[in-house]
Design a protein around this motif. Structure first.
Motif, short mmCIF file in Angstrom:
data_model
loop_
_atom_site.label_atom_id
_atom_site.label_comp_id
_atom_site.label_asym_id
_atom_site.label_seq_id
_atom_site.Cartn_x
_atom_site.Cartn_y
_atom_site.Cartn_z
N LYS A 72 0.85 -1.19 0.00
CA LYS A 72 0.00 0.00 0.00
C LYS A 72 0.89 1.25 0.00
CE LYS A 72 -3.91 -2.28 0.68
NZ LYS A 72 -4.89 -2.41 -0.35
N VAL A 73 1.02 1.87 -1.16
CA VAL A 73 1.90 3.03 -1.31
C VAL A 73 1.55 4.12 -0.32
CG1 VAL A 73 2.56 4.91 -2.87
CG2 VAL A 73 2.37 2.58 -3.75
N TYR A 74 0.28 4.47 -0.22
CA TYR A 74 -0.09 5.62 0.60
C TYR A 74 -0.04 5.33 2.10
CZ TYR A 74 -0.80 8.13 -3.61
OH TYR A 74 -0.56 8.73 -4.82
N LYS A 75 -0.12 4.05 2.49
CA LYS A 75 0.05 3.70 3.90
C LYS A 75 1.50 3.96 4.32
CE LYS A 75 -1.04 0.07 7.23
NZ LYS A 75 -1.95 0.83 8.06
N VAL A 76 2.44 3.68 3.41
CA VAL A 76 3.85 3.96 3.67
C VAL A 76 4.09 5.47 3.61
CG1 VAL A 76 6.22 3.60 2.88
CG2 VAL A 76 4.57 1.71 2.78
N LEU A 77 3.60 6.11 2.55
CA LEU A 77 3.85 7.54 2.36
C LEU A 77 3.21 8.42 3.45
CD1 LEU A 77 3.50 8.05 -1.49
CD2 LEU A 77 5.58 8.04 -0.11
N ALA A 78 2.23 7.89 4.15
CA ALA A 78 1.61 8.66 5.24
C ALA A 78 2.64 9.03 6.30
CB ALA A 78 0.47 7.85 5.87
N HIS A 79 3.75 8.30 6.34
CA HIS A 79 4.79 8.54 7.35
C HIS A 79 6.06 9.14 6.76
CE1 HIS A 79 2.29 6.49 10.20
NE2 HIS A 79 2.18 5.48 9.37
N VAL A 80 6.00 9.53 5.49
CA VAL A 80 7.17 10.11 4.82
C VAL A 80 6.96 11.61 4.70
CG1 VAL A 80 8.52 10.15 2.68
CG2 VAL A 80 7.64 7.97 3.56
N SER A 81 7.96 12.36 5.10
CA SER A 81 7.90 13.82 5.05
C SER A 81 7.92 14.31 3.62
CB SER A 81 9.11 14.40 5.80
OG SER A 81 9.22 15.78 5.58
N ARG A 82 7.26 15.42 3.37
CA ARG A 82 7.33 16.08 2.06
C ARG A 82 8.73 16.60 1.79
NH1 ARG A 82 3.17 15.39 -1.61
NH2 ARG A 82 1.29 15.00 -0.42
N LEU A 83 9.57 16.69 2.84
CA LEU A 83 10.95 17.15 2.71
C LEU A 83 11.93 15.98 2.55
CD1 LEU A 83 10.84 19.80 5.59
CD2 LEU A 83 10.48 20.16 3.13
N TYR A 84 11.40 14.79 2.30
CA TYR A 84 12.22 13.58 2.18
C TYR A 84 13.29 13.72 1.09
CZ TYR A 84 13.49 8.73 1.38
OH TYR A 84 14.20 7.56 1.24
N THR A 85 14.48 13.24 1.38
CA THR A 85 15.55 13.08 0.38
C THR A 85 16.37 11.86 0.78
OG1 THR A 85 17.09 14.50 1.56
CG2 THR A 85 15.78 15.54 -0.16
N ASP A 86 17.02 11.23 -0.19
CA ASP A 86 17.90 10.11 0.16
C ASP A 86 19.11 10.08 -0.76
OD1 ASP A 86 17.13 8.76 -2.24
OD2 ASP A 86 15.59 7.61 -1.21
#
Length: 131
Positions: free
Chosen positions: A31-45
């Motif tokens: 579930k993409v959005y279940k994971v993304l719910a915890h990812v910041s909009r400022l994410y970088t890697d």
């Protein structure tokens, strides 16, 4: 503490472990959005992905692999103010929809997950490389 109304205060470390547990469930459920719910909009890697890049990566991953099984131990969590690092130790197995174009995945290792507290919520700002 008022029985039935309030409970013991949840520590920052427990909140972070709950976030990572929910991400784990989202990964296994594909579930993409279940994971993304915890990812910041400022994410970088280190791979150059931002939030949108992570969304695309997860979408591609879930299109390639039909079953994803992740085994984890409880992460070590280190909190400094509004920043945290969690050390995830895991094993991942995944079977592709098409074995001719993609090999099965079998990874074991550790990785640092960096989080930042925004308001009342901890969000992932970077998944580090495998250690």
């Amino acid at each position: 503490e008022i029985p039935g109304i309030t409970g013991p205060k949840v520590t920052e470390e427990e909140q972070i472990r709950a976030v990572l547990d929910d991400v784990h469930r989202g990964m296994q459920a594909r579930k993409v959005y279940k994971v993304l719910a915890h990812v910041s909009r400022l994410y970088t890697d280190a791979e150059g992905r931002d939030y949108n890049g992570m969304q695309a990566y997860l979408s591609d991953l879930f299109k390639i692999y039909k079953e994803i099984q992740i085994t984890r131990v409880q992460p070590q969590v280190f909190v400094e103010g509004t920043h945290a690092r969690a050390v995830e130790t895991f094993g991942t197995r995944a079977e592709p929809f098409n074995a001719d174009s993609h090999p099965p995945m079998n990874l074991q290792g550790q990785m640092n997950v960096y989080l930042e507290k925004s308001g009342d919520a901890w969000q992932i700002v970077e998944w580090g490389r495998m250690l």
